[in-house]
Design a protein around this motif. Structure first.
Motif, PDB file in Angstrom:
ATOM      1  N   GLY A   1       6.762 -11.718  -2.798  1.00 18.21           N
ATOM      2  CA  GLY A   1       6.604 -10.483  -3.539  1.00 18.21           C
ATOM      3  C   GLY A   1       6.926  -9.278  -2.685  1.00 18.21           C
TER       4      GLY A   1
ATOM      5  N   TRP B   1       6.516  -6.100  -0.258  1.00 11.76           N
ATOM      6  CA  TRP B   1       5.870  -6.081   1.038  1.00 11.76           C
ATOM      7  C   TRP B   1       6.015  -4.704   1.660  1.00 11.76           C
TER       8      TRP B   1
ATOM      9  N   VAL C   1       0.785  -6.411   1.190  1.00 11.41           N
ATOM     10  CA  VAL C   1       1.305  -6.026  -0.114  1.00 11.41           C
ATOM     11  C   VAL C   1       1.194  -4.506  -0.216  1.00 11.41           C
TER      12      VAL C   1
ATOM     13  N   LEU D   1      -0.831   0.160  -4.596  1.00  9.60           N
ATOM     14  CA  LEU D   1      -0.453   0.185  -6.001  1.00  9.60           C
ATOM     15  C   LEU D   1       0.491   1.342  -6.331  1.00  9.60           C
TER      16      LEU D   1
ATOM     17  N   TRP E   1       4.333   0.616  -6.000  1.00 10.09           N
ATOM     18  CA  TRP E   1       4.969  -0.441  -6.784  1.00 10.09           C
ATOM     19  C   TRP E   1       5.928   0.160  -7.794  1.00 10.09           C
TER      20      TRP E   1
ATOM     21  N   THR F   1       7.723   0.659 -11.347  1.00  9.18           N
ATOM     22  CA  THR F   1       7.228   0.598 -12.714  1.00  9.18           C
ATOM     23  C   THR F   1       8.399   0.629 -13.678  1.00  9.18           C
TER      24      THR F   1
ATOM     25  N   PHE G   1       6.869  -7.421 -11.884  1.00 15.64           N
ATOM     26  CA  PHE G   1       6.298  -6.721 -10.731  1.00 15.64           C
ATOM     27  C   PHE G   1       4.850  -6.385 -11.052  1.00 15.64           C
ATOM     28  N   ASN G   2       4.022  -7.400 -11.035  1.00 12.02           N
ATOM     29  CA  ASN G   2       2.634  -7.298 -11.451  1.00 12.02           C
ATOM     30  C   ASN G   2       1.737  -7.501 -10.229  1.00 12.02           C
ATOM     31  N   ARG G   3       1.194  -6.415  -9.693  1.00 13.28           N
ATOM     32  CA  ARG G   3       0.367  -6.516  -8.486  1.00 13.28           C
ATOM     33  C   ARG G   3      -0.874  -7.359  -8.711  1.00 13.28           C
TER      34      ARG G   3
ATOM     35  N   ASN H   1      -2.419 -11.652  -6.544  1.00 15.02           N
ATOM     36  CA  ASN H   1      -2.695 -10.559  -5.598  1.00 15.02           C
ATOM     37  C   ASN H   1      -1.415  -9.903  -5.084  1.00 15.02           C
ATOM     38  N   GLY H   2      -0.365  -9.942  -5.878  1.00 18.50           N
ATOM     39  CA  GLY H   2       0.894  -9.311  -5.493  1.00 18.50           C
ATOM     40  C   GLY H   2       1.749 -10.144  -4.558  1.00 18.50           C
TER      41      GLY H   2
END
Length: 152
Positions: A65, A67, A74, A77, A80, A82, A91-93, A97-98
């Motif tokens: 995922g 980084w 990770v 938030l 990330w 969107t 792309f779902n944190r 857990n990402g």
């Protein structure tokens, strides 16, 4: 060098991978086998880092995922990407857990999704395509209209 790493080394020297590098779509930032860190350029020029685990490559697809190379975790938030509903589902944190992208190409995410091979045959891992298949799908998403920037 392990057999999986030798095949990985061959694949990153292939024309399809090098073309992505030459076109500034992606590049390798670091390698600490079986983990590799890539940067991938989004359509707004923002760089996202993707850390993938290649254990068992190419028979087993990679998993990984987004980084943050500075914190080696990770990303927060607000860092990330969107976008629309489909984009945000990949792309779902909150998923793993990402640590894994929620898509059929990801080894961890594929587990338990027995319907994905029939629903998304074009997104099933093909060992002969190798790493380019995974990275080009991430690049495609980050360069599609469904991408809207970062959350922060």
């Amino acid at each position: 060098m392990t057999p999986d790493q030798a095949i990985w080394e061959r694949d990153i020297g292939a024309a399809s991978f090098l073309e992505g590098v030459a076109r500034n779509r992606w590049s390798i930032v670091s390698l600490d086998w079986p983990f590799a860190l890539f940067d991938i350029t989004a359509r707004d020029g923002r760089i996202f880092y993707l850390r993938l685990n290649f254990a068992g490559y190419p028979a087993a697809p990679p998993t990984g995922g987004l980084w943050d190379p500075e914190t080696e975790t990770v990303p927060a938030l607000n860092q990330w990407p969107t976008g629309d509903a489909v984009f945000v589902s990949v792309f779902n944190r909150g998923w793993q857990n990402g640590l894994a992208l929620y898509m059929p190409l990801d080894r961890v995410s594929l587990n338990g999704h027995h319907d994905w091979p029939t629903q998304y045959p074009h997104l099933m891992w093909q060992p002969d395509r190798g790493i380019v298949q995974y990275i080009s799908e991430v690049h495609r998403l980050l360069n599609a209209r469904c991408y809207h920037g970062i959350t922060g």
